[in-house]
Scaffold this motif. Structure first.
Motif, mmCIF file in Angstrom:
data_model
loop_
_atom_site.group_PDB
_atom_site.id
_atom_site.type_symbol
_atom_site.label_atom_id
_atom_site.label_comp_id
_atom_site.label_asym_id
_atom_site.label_seq_id
_atom_site.Cartn_x
_atom_site.Cartn_y
_atom_site.Cartn_z
ATOM 1 N N GLN A 128 -1.734 19.435 -16.157
ATOM 2 C CA GLN A 128 0.348 19.138 -15.767
ATOM 3 C C GLN A 128 1.259 20.088 -15.787
ATOM 4 O OE1 GLN A 128 -1.699 18.100 -17.558
ATOM 5 N NE2 GLN A 128 -1.683 15.801 -18.484
ATOM 6 N N HIS A 129 1.254 21.332 -16.393
ATOM 7 C CA HIS A 129 2.450 21.688 -16.252
ATOM 8 C C HIS A 129 2.205 22.684 -14.772
ATOM 9 C CE1 HIS A 129 2.082 22.395 -20.873
ATOM 10 N NE2 HIS A 129 3.321 22.041 -20.333
ATOM 11 N N LEU A 130 0.940 23.009 -13.974
ATOM 12 C CA LEU A 130 0.602 23.554 -12.842
ATOM 13 C C LEU A 130 0.626 22.103 -11.596
ATOM 14 C CD1 LEU A 130 -3.179 25.622 -14.087
ATOM 15 C CD2 LEU A 130 0.093 26.266 -14.427
ATOM 16 N N GLU A 131 0.157 21.338 -11.964
ATOM 17 C CA GLU A 131 0.665 20.166 -10.787
ATOM 18 C C GLU A 131 2.004 20.629 -10.072
ATOM 19 O OE1 GLU A 131 -0.784 16.795 -12.835
ATOM 20 O OE2 GLU A 131 -2.430 16.682 -12.624
ATOM 21 N N GLY A 132 2.644 20.962 -10.438
ATOM 22 C CA GLY A 132 4.030 20.631 -9.417
ATOM 23 C C GLY A 132 3.854 22.070 -8.495
ATOM 24 N N TYR A 133 2.692 22.792 -8.325
ATOM 25 C CA TYR A 133 3.060 23.926 -7.976
ATOM 26 C C TYR A 133 1.638 24.284 -6.982
ATOM 27 C CZ TYR A 133 6.255 26.009 -11.764
ATOM 28 O OH TYR A 133 7.349 26.115 -12.478
ATOM 29 N N ALA B 104 -6.966 23.289 -17.130
ATOM 30 C CA ALA B 104 -6.417 24.093 -16.462
ATOM 31 C C ALA B 104 -6.646 25.014 -15.634
ATOM 32 C CB ALA B 104 -4.604 24.905 -17.565
ATOM 33 N N ALA B 105 -7.504 25.810 -16.433
ATOM 34 C CA ALA B 105 -8.539 26.303 -15.199
ATOM 35 C C ALA B 105 -9.572 25.807 -14.763
ATOM 36 C CB ALA B 105 -9.701 27.175 -16.558
ATOM 37 N N ALA B 106 -9.660 24.394 -14.528
ATOM 38 C CA ALA B 106 -10.635 24.253 -14.102
ATOM 39 C C ALA B 106 -9.279 23.583 -12.671
ATOM 40 C CB ALA B 106 -11.393 23.084 -14.394
ATOM 41 N N TYR B 107 -8.466 23.177 -13.048
ATOM 42 C CA TYR B 107 -7.385 22.776 -11.809
ATOM 43 C C TYR B 107 -7.511 23.886 -10.959
ATOM 44 C CZ TYR B 107 -3.429 21.388 -9.657
ATOM 45 O OH TYR B 107 -2.433 21.315 -8.681
ATOM 46 N N LEU B 108 -6.757 24.804 -11.027
ATOM 47 C CA LEU B 108 -6.798 26.285 -10.926
ATOM 48 C C LEU B 108 -7.977 27.001 -9.505
ATOM 49 C CD1 LEU B 108 -4.558 28.876 -12.941
ATOM 50 C CD2 LEU B 108 -3.948 27.887 -11.202
ATOM 51 N N ARG B 109 -9.273 26.629 -10.592
ATOM 52 C CA ARG B 109 -10.403 26.639 -9.757
ATOM 53 C C ARG B 109 -10.225 26.029 -8.421
ATOM 54 N NH1 ARG B 109 -15.443 24.970 -12.540
ATOM 55 N NH2 ARG B 109 -13.829 22.995 -12.143
ATOM 56 N N ASP B 110 -10.710 24.484 -8.965
ATOM 57 C CA ASP B 110 -10.864 24.026 -7.661
ATOM 58 C C ASP B 110 -9.561 24.043 -6.543
ATOM 59 O OD1 ASP B 110 -12.912 22.931 -9.587
ATOM 60 O OD2 ASP B 110 -11.077 21.253 -10.088
#
Length: 316
Positions: free
Chosen positions: A188-193, A226-232
């Motif tokens: 959730q910390h990353l989704e706005g970027y 969070a890592a999976a989100y950055l990868r995807d």
């Protein structure tokens, strides 16, 4: 003139070195403190710095390269640079590695020495001509360093095999989390970027504590999700201002596992990201081209580009 930018309150920009009674050291470049109505001397700046960063066990504070600026000087400098064709600003994002310093709990400290000193080289060359040849012994994961897939996977690409396309001149974005509660950086910390095809720099504020007691304790880290989100989402490189991107109490090391399996390099012990805009910069973290090294210290830096944006969050 109608297009002049009115001067706002002044602030002081300076470099500093702080040494501590336990032997550690903290350095900073282009640090800024805003204060109206006074002209700060070095002793006053040192006191304010210690108070601002909540430093303890301080032995000595050195202040240098002091400059008083208007709050909008950065805008003026950028406009002058663009009109004159001057190169973009370069921001150093690396910690200094020094002889004997602790760079990771339990790892041997770097040993920096002379292979050939100036004194010993006298007589080898013309009168008055001397040279120094240094040598260093250290663990590859020292200071600001980069992990290649070989760090996690036997047979994976080592630092010599990292393509420049994922380590050099990357479009960058800073995820600003300084002051957030807890340690875990969540999806959730990353989704706005916007992170696709970018170097993603995670700023937790921990980088300012480099050299202090407790830097390695209860450190911020990314979660598996969070890592999976950055990868995807297609991040090219992920960096953090902490000594480990994983929770070191978790032996599975899921973040290293996910990112390095996808060929996404990891940079740890980043610093200085508070000097960057949220976006509008190019990031470089290229290691030396050494075969057999799965990780290696780097001189990470960012080049501020024209039209740097003040924020990178997407707005719906």
């Amino acid at each position: 003139m109608g297009n002049e930018i009115p001067a706002k309150g002044p602030f002081v920009q300076f470099d500093f070195e702080v040494s501590f009674t336990h032997g550690g050291r903290l350095e900073g470049q282009r640090f800024r403190l805003k204060e109206d109505g006074w002209e700060a001397g070095e002793s006053q700046l040192a006191e304010l710095l210690v108070r601002e960063l909540q430093l303890q066990s301080v032995r000595e504070v050195r202040i240098f390269n002091t400059e008083t600026l208007r709050e909008n000087d950065a805008e003026v400098e950028d406009a002058e640079r663009r009109s004159s064709g001057m190169p973009a600003s370069i921001i150093d994002l690396s910690h200094t590695i020094a002889h004997g310093m602790e760079t990771y709990p339990g790892f041997p400290a770097p040993q920096v020495s002379d292979y050939l000193s100036h004194e010993a080289s006298k007589g080898r060359y013309a009168p008055g001509v001397t040279f120094n040849i240094g040598r260093i012994e250290m663990v590859a994961n020292s200071g600001t360093s980069i992990d290649s897939p070989a760090h996690r996977y036997a047979g994976g690409a080592d630092v010599a095999g990292l393509p420049l396309e994922v380590t050099a001149d990357l479009d960058g974005v800073v995820v600003r989390l300084a002051g957030f509660t807890g340690r875990a950086v969540l999806r959730q910390h990353l989704e706005g970027y916007r992170v696709s095809n970018r170097a993603v720099l995670i700023e937790t504020g921990r980088g300012r504590s480099w050299g202090l007691h407790g830097y390695f304790e209860e450190h911020p880290y990314l979660t598996k999700d969070a890592a999976a989100y950055l990868r995807d989402e297609g991040a090219l490189l992920v960096a953090i201002d902490s000594h480990n991107i994983d929770d070191t109490s978790d032996p599975d090391r899921p973040v290293h596992t996910i990112l390095l399996d996808a060929g996404i390099p990891i940079v740890e012990n980043l610093t200085g990201t508070e000097q960057l805009p949220d976006e509008g910069f190019r990031f470089t973290a290229a290691p030396m081209k050494i075969q057999g090294m799965s990780a290696f210290p780097i001189r990470a830096w960012a080049r501020i580009t024209d039209g740097a944006a003040s924020a990178s969050r997407q707005h719906s």
